[in-house]
Scaffold this motif. Structure first.
Motif, PDB file in Angstrom:
ATOM      1  N   PHE A 155       0.851  -1.179   0.000  1.00 63.84           N
ATOM      2  CA  PHE A 155       0.000   0.000   0.000  1.00 63.84           C
ATOM      3  C   PHE A 155       0.890   1.233   0.000  1.00 63.84           C
ATOM      4  N   TYR A 156       0.482   2.266  -0.751  1.00 60.76           N
ATOM      5  CA  TYR A 156       1.297   3.474  -0.815  1.00 60.76           C
ATOM      6  C   TYR A 156       0.445   4.676  -1.214  1.00 60.76           C
ATOM      7  N   CYS A 157       0.965   5.853  -0.951  1.00 56.67           N
ATOM      8  CA  CYS A 157       0.337   7.092  -1.368  1.00 56.67           C
ATOM      9  C   CYS A 157       1.112   7.605  -2.583  1.00 56.67           C
ATOM     10  N   PRO A 158       0.472   7.715  -3.739  1.00 53.87           N
ATOM     11  CA  PRO A 158       1.163   8.178  -4.928  1.00 53.87           C
ATOM     12  C   PRO A 158       1.570   9.652  -4.842  1.00 53.87           C
ATOM     13  N   GLY A 159       0.989  10.388  -3.912  1.00 49.65           N
ATOM     14  CA  GLY A 159       1.354  11.783  -3.738  1.00 49.65           C
ATOM     15  C   GLY A 159       2.569  11.964  -2.848  1.00 49.65           C
TER      16      GLY A 159
END
Length: 72
Positions: A65-69
């Motif tokens: 899981f990751y935040c693309p921002g």
């Protein structure tokens, strides 16, 4: 330094109880309450000022899981 701090915080909280994990004493770990992205696919990023949505990809059968921002 940040990695060390997170690991220390996780140990102090008893670890991360994902799925059916329990510690040797049978207690669940409470570090999962501190997770900012794990298990939050499709939800907004919690970082102030970030308007991105949490994404999930599968690598070798495991979810990431990751935040693309925030996490480019």
């Amino acid at each position: 330094a940040a990695t060390h701090d997170v690991i220390t915080e996780a140990i102090d909280a008893g670890g991360s109880s994902i799925s059916d994990f329990v510690g040797v004493g049978g207690a669940l770990g409470y570090f999962t309450r501190s997770h900012q992205v794990y298990g939050r696919e499709g939800e907004p990023c919690l970082t102030e000022g970030c308007d991105a949505t949490i994404r999930r990809i599968v690598q070798s059968g495991r979810s990431t899981f990751y935040c693309p921002g925030c996490q480019r």
